[in-house]
Design an enzyme around this catalytic site. Structure first.
Site, PDB file in Angstrom:
ATOM      1  N   LYS A  22      -1.933 -56.512 -47.086  1.00  0.00           N
ATOM      2  CA  LYS A  22      -1.088 -55.033 -47.458  1.00  0.00           C
ATOM      3  C   LYS A  22      -2.243 -54.325 -47.158  1.00  0.00           C
ATOM      4  O   LYS A  22      -1.763 -53.039 -46.680  1.00  0.00           O
ATOM      5  CB  LYS A  22      -0.873 -55.169 -48.731  1.00  0.00           C
ATOM      6  CG  LYS A  22      -0.502 -53.849 -49.721  1.00  0.00           C
ATOM      7  CD  LYS A  22      -0.131 -53.809 -50.887  1.00  0.00           C
ATOM      8  CE  LYS A  22      -1.217 -53.469 -52.054  1.00  0.00           C
ATOM      9  NZ  LYS A  22      -1.695 -52.409 -52.026  1.00  0.00           N
ATOM     10  N   ASN A  23      -3.363 -54.314 -47.769  1.00  0.00           N
ATOM     11  CA  ASN A  23      -4.345 -53.388 -47.712  1.00  0.00           C
ATOM     12  C   ASN A  23      -5.187 -53.248 -46.408  1.00  0.00           C
ATOM     13  O   ASN A  23      -5.898 -52.092 -46.094  1.00  0.00           O
ATOM     14  CB  ASN A  23      -5.512 -53.456 -48.645  1.00  0.00           C
ATOM     15  CG  ASN A  23      -5.203 -53.328 -50.091  1.00  0.00           C
ATOM     16  OD1 ASN A  23      -4.068 -52.711 -50.438  1.00  0.00           O
ATOM     17  ND2 ASN A  23      -6.078 -53.462 -51.196  1.00  0.00           N
ATOM     18  N   CYS A 117      -3.344 -42.388 -62.236  1.00  0.00           N
ATOM     19  CA  CYS A 117      -2.627 -43.709 -62.141  1.00  0.00           C
ATOM     20  C   CYS A 117      -3.148 -44.609 -63.149  1.00  0.00           C
ATOM     21  O   CYS A 117      -3.963 -44.531 -63.896  1.00  0.00           O
ATOM     22  CB  CYS A 117      -3.556 -44.101 -60.590  1.00  0.00           C
ATOM     23  SG  CYS A 117      -3.110 -45.976 -60.299  1.00  0.00           S
ATOM     24  N   ARG A 122      -9.094 -42.170 -60.518  1.00  0.00           N
ATOM     25  CA  ARG A 122      -8.812 -42.467 -59.087  1.00  0.00           C
ATOM     26  C   ARG A 122      -8.555 -41.167 -58.363  1.00  0.00           C
ATOM     27  O   ARG A 122      -7.851 -40.787 -57.896  1.00  0.00           O
ATOM     28  CB  ARG A 122      -7.422 -43.062 -58.898  1.00  0.00           C
ATOM     29  CG  ARG A 122      -7.695 -44.720 -59.487  1.00  0.00           C
ATOM     30  CD  ARG A 122      -6.591 -45.481 -59.035  1.00  0.00           C
ATOM     31  NE  ARG A 122      -6.984 -46.227 -57.908  1.00  0.00           N
ATOM     32  CZ  ARG A 122      -6.336 -47.139 -57.255  1.00  0.00           C
ATOM     33  NH1 ARG A 122      -5.076 -47.490 -57.871  1.00  0.00           N
ATOM     34  NH2 ARG A 122      -6.740 -47.808 -56.238  1.00  0.00           N
ATOM     35  N   ARG A 397       5.588 -54.811 -54.614  1.00  0.00           N
ATOM     36  CA  ARG A 397       4.899 -53.875 -53.816  1.00  0.00           C
ATOM     37  C   ARG A 397       3.718 -54.695 -53.170  1.00  0.00           C
ATOM     38  O   ARG A 397       3.423 -54.154 -51.976  1.00  0.00           O
ATOM     39  CB  ARG A 397       4.121 -52.797 -54.782  1.00  0.00           C
ATOM     40  CG  ARG A 397       4.920 -51.610 -55.543  1.00  0.00           C
ATOM     41  CD  ARG A 397       3.960 -50.525 -56.219  1.00  0.00           C
ATOM     42  NE  ARG A 397       2.704 -50.364 -55.192  1.00  0.00           N
ATOM     43  CZ  ARG A 397       1.429 -50.150 -55.819  1.00  0.00           C
ATOM     44  NH1 ARG A 397       1.183 -50.122 -56.982  1.00  0.00           N
ATOM     45  NH2 ARG A 397       0.518 -49.990 -54.871  1.00  0.00           N
TER      46      ARG A 397
HETATM   47  C1  UD1 Z   1      -8.595 -49.704 -52.485  1.00  0.00           C
HETATM   48  C2  UD1 Z   1      -7.473 -50.755 -52.603  1.00  0.00           C
HETATM   49  C3  UD1 Z   1      -7.437 -51.214 -54.019  1.00  0.00           C
HETATM   50  C4  UD1 Z   1      -8.563 -51.797 -54.660  1.00  0.00           C
HETATM   51  C5  UD1 Z   1      -9.577 -50.677 -54.489  1.00  0.00           C
HETATM   52  C6  UD1 Z   1     -11.064 -51.303 -54.992  1.00  0.00           C
HETATM   53  C7  UD1 Z   1      -5.976 -50.359 -50.629  1.00  0.00           C
HETATM   54  C8  UD1 Z   1      -4.835 -49.662 -50.052  1.00  0.00           C
HETATM   55  N1  UD1 Z   1      -6.318 -50.121 -52.152  1.00  0.00           N
HETATM   56  O1  UD1 Z   1      -8.136 -48.817 -53.414  1.00  0.00           O
HETATM   57  O2  UD1 Z   1      -6.407 -52.345 -53.957  1.00  0.00           O
HETATM   58  O3  UD1 Z   1      -8.325 -52.202 -56.030  1.00  0.00           O
HETATM   59  O4  UD1 Z   1      -9.845 -50.286 -53.216  1.00  0.00           O
HETATM   60  O5  UD1 Z   1     -11.402 -52.671 -54.011  1.00  0.00           O
HETATM   61  O6  UD1 Z   1      -6.965 -50.640 -49.879  1.00  0.00           O
HETATM   62  N2  UD1 Z   1     -13.210 -43.071 -56.287  1.00  0.00           N
HETATM   63  C9  UD1 Z   1     -13.729 -41.616 -56.643  1.00  0.00           C
HETATM   64  N3  UD1 Z   1     -13.556 -40.419 -55.654  1.00  0.00           N
HETATM   65  C10 UD1 Z   1     -13.038 -41.000 -54.496  1.00  0.00           C
HETATM   66  C11 UD1 Z   1     -12.300 -42.080 -54.367  1.00  0.00           C
HETATM   67  C12 UD1 Z   1     -12.646 -43.204 -54.951  1.00  0.00           C
HETATM   68  O7  UD1 Z   1     -14.256 -41.575 -57.765  1.00  0.00           O
HETATM   69  O8  UD1 Z   1     -12.849 -39.825 -53.556  1.00  0.00           O
HETATM   70  C13 UD1 Z   1     -13.595 -43.815 -57.498  1.00  0.00           C
HETATM   71  C14 UD1 Z   1     -12.198 -44.544 -57.769  1.00  0.00           C
HETATM   72  O9  UD1 Z   1     -11.635 -43.590 -58.881  1.00  0.00           O
HETATM   73  C15 UD1 Z   1     -12.510 -45.884 -58.109  1.00  0.00           C
HETATM   74  C16 UD1 Z   1     -13.698 -46.163 -57.143  1.00  0.00           C
HETATM   75  O10 UD1 Z   1     -14.173 -45.161 -56.645  1.00  0.00           O
HETATM   76  O11 UD1 Z   1     -13.179 -45.777 -59.602  1.00  0.00           O
HETATM   77  C17 UD1 Z   1     -12.972 -47.082 -56.025  1.00  0.00           C
HETATM   78  O12 UD1 Z   1     -12.206 -46.689 -55.479  1.00  0.00           O
HETATM   79  P1  UD1 Z   1     -11.527 -46.925 -54.027  1.00  0.00           P
HETATM   80  O13 UD1 Z   1     -12.442 -47.762 -53.462  1.00  0.00           O
HETATM   81  O14 UD1 Z   1     -11.237 -45.489 -53.342  1.00  0.00           O
HETATM   82  O15 UD1 Z   1     -10.228 -47.593 -54.243  1.00  0.00           O
HETATM   83  P2  UD1 Z   1      -8.832 -47.423 -53.218  1.00  0.00           P
HETATM   84  O16 UD1 Z   1      -9.470 -47.099 -51.933  1.00  0.00           O
HETATM   85  O17 UD1 Z   1      -7.962 -46.313 -53.911  1.00  0.00           O
END
Ligand code: UD1
Length: 417
Positions: A22-23, A117, A122, A397
């Site tokens: 999925k990811n 979320c 996030r 999902r």
């Molecule tokens: C992706 C995965 C999800 C997985 C996560 C962590 C997809 C579609 N989803 O989610 O399944 O659980 O990686 O491995 O690939 N953060 C910030 N600012 C930002 C972006 C992130 O503070 O601009 C923080 C988030 O709140 C979180 C951490 O960084 O605490 C990691 O998040 P991130 O790696 O971005 O998760 P996703 O990419 O949303």
């Protein structure tokens, strides 16, 4: 609302095929926005999130073929409407992945902020900061990011923290930018490597995918390509954790053990016998698991998306485990539901102390997010008696044909209304 009824306490036996990731599929579908030619994908999982992404892209003008046998063709000949509305973004945060490609292709984008979320705040500040460094102007108005740029320029960007979709968004923006982009402190997840692979077959110049430094030389245009989506390492890990918790002997096919190092190490420490060859993984669990402590971390560390499932195994293990969540705040919602099954869990800050009990007892529980739900399924399979999991739309999902696959392994599981 659909529920899942599991009569647990039976070992799992047999063979099951793992679906595409999925990811990986979601960002790769967004890469179709970067060219007017067709992108043909194989091994695309049949999931609600994939349908949501297809719907989002279709309303921008992307032509989407019918999904058959894992095949999906997308063609963004014209992108007439570079906008991601709130009603789609709120159901799937990965919708934010259209931001980088839209800016690169159309020079403008209007994307709803994902909002809160269930598993923490996030934010998307790193996505925004990186695109601004590449010359984009981004303002936030009434819950939407309005972004514009004539042509993005390459830049050196040091990300404040490791973000998976943030890295993917910036990588997709940089492939069509003018000049070279260097992304430091990039995420190293295998799904990023898969995205880089498809972008390279489309003509992009990317070096360093899978390391913390990505170097991307922008090109004028990209072309169509054909790509096979990598196997889902979290689906694989979920089935492995289910066998470790419930016992049995299972073969998983169509998967890849090399992306699952941390999970396989933990389940082996718990007493599972795991061997891998090519696209196949065999697991055998003949005894009660031993408790294993873990702390989630960016890849190649232990995946936060596997935390709930291994915690579920720890609930029936011999000994006490410390499970620490470092990626998302508030990602212990499954712990409260696991307690309803008789688990002994105490939460201190971001650590759950799980004292294994001999036996969980089936009960009614509620799924709160995708991986929490997977944890409840693992627990339900190990528990004695009947467990009914409510709100399983979360599972739809991210898990293709979950109850069919588990039934094939001998589980007593059914979808009820
Ligand atoms: C992706 C995965 C999800 C997985 C996560 C962590 C997809 C579609 N989803 O989610 O399944 O659980 O990686 O491995 O690939 N953060 C910030 N600012 C930002 C972006 C992130 O503070 O601009 C923080 C988030 O709140 C979180 C951490 O960084 O605490 C990691 O998040 P991130 O790696 O971005 O998760 P996703 O990419 O949303």
């Amino acid at each position: 609302m659909d529920k899942l009824r599991i009569t647990g306490g039976r070992p799992l036996e047999g063979e099951v095929r793992v679906s595409g990731a999925k990811n990986a599929a979601l960002p790769i579908m967004c890469a179709a926005l970067l060219t007017d030619q067709a992108l043909a994908l194989d091994n695309v999982p049949r999931l609600m999130d994939v349908r949501t992404m297809a719907k989002l892209l279709a309303q921008m003008g992307v032509r989407i073929g019918a999904q058959e046998d894992g095949r999906l063709e997308l063609q963004a000949a014209v992108v007439g409407h570079p906008e991601a509305p709130y009603d789609l973004v709120k159901t799937m945060r990965a919708s934010v992945l259209v931001l980088g490609p839209l800016l690169a292709r159309c020079g403008r984008a209007r994307v709803s902020l994902p909002g809160g979320c269930a598993i923490g705040a996030r934010p998307v500040d790193q996505h925004v900061k990186g695109l601004q460094a590449m010359g984009a102007e981004i303002s936030v108005e009434r819950g939407y990011m309005n972004a514009s740029a004539r042509r993005l320029r390459g830049a050196r960007i040091v990300m404040d923290l490791v973000t998976v979709t943030g890295t993917e968004n910036l990588m997709m923006a940089a492939v069509l930018a003018e000049g070279t982009t260097v992304l430091e402190n990039a995420a190293c997840e295998p799904e990023i490597v898969d995205l880089a692979r498809v972008l390279r077959s489309m003509g992009a110049r990317i070096e360093g995918a899978g390391t913390t430094t990505l170097r991307i030389e922008g090109v004028r245009a990209l072309q169509g390509a054909r790509h096979r989506v990598m196997p889902d390492r979290i689906e694989t890990g979920t089935y492995l954790a289910a066998v470790a918790a419930a016992g049995g002997k299972v073969t998983l096919t169509g998967t890849a053990a090399d992306t699952l190092g941390a999970t396989i190490d933990k389940l082996s420490d718990a007493g599972a016998r795991i061997s891998a060859q090519g696209e196949r993984i065999d697991i055998e669990m003949a005894s009660r698991p031993r408790a294993v402590s873990l702390s989630t971390a960016p890849y190649p560390g232990f995946a936060t998306d596997m935390q709930a499932q291994v915690m579920a195994m720890d609930c029936v293990a011999d000994g006490t485990a410390h499970v620490t969540e470092t990626i998302f705040e508030n990602r212990f919602m499954h712990a409260l539901e696991l307690q309803r099954l008789g688990a002994d869990i105490v939460i201190h800050g971001n650590t759950a102390i799980v004292k294994g009990v001999e036996r969980l007892q089936g009960a009614n529980v509620m799924a709160t997010d995708l991986r929490a739900s997977a944890g409840l399924v693992v627990a339900g399979l190990a528990a004695q008696g009947e467990t009914v999991i409510d709100r399983i739309y979360h599972l739809d999902r991210g898990y293709e044909a979950l109850e069919d696959k588990l039934s094939r392994l001998g589980a007593k599981i059914a979808r009820v209304r």
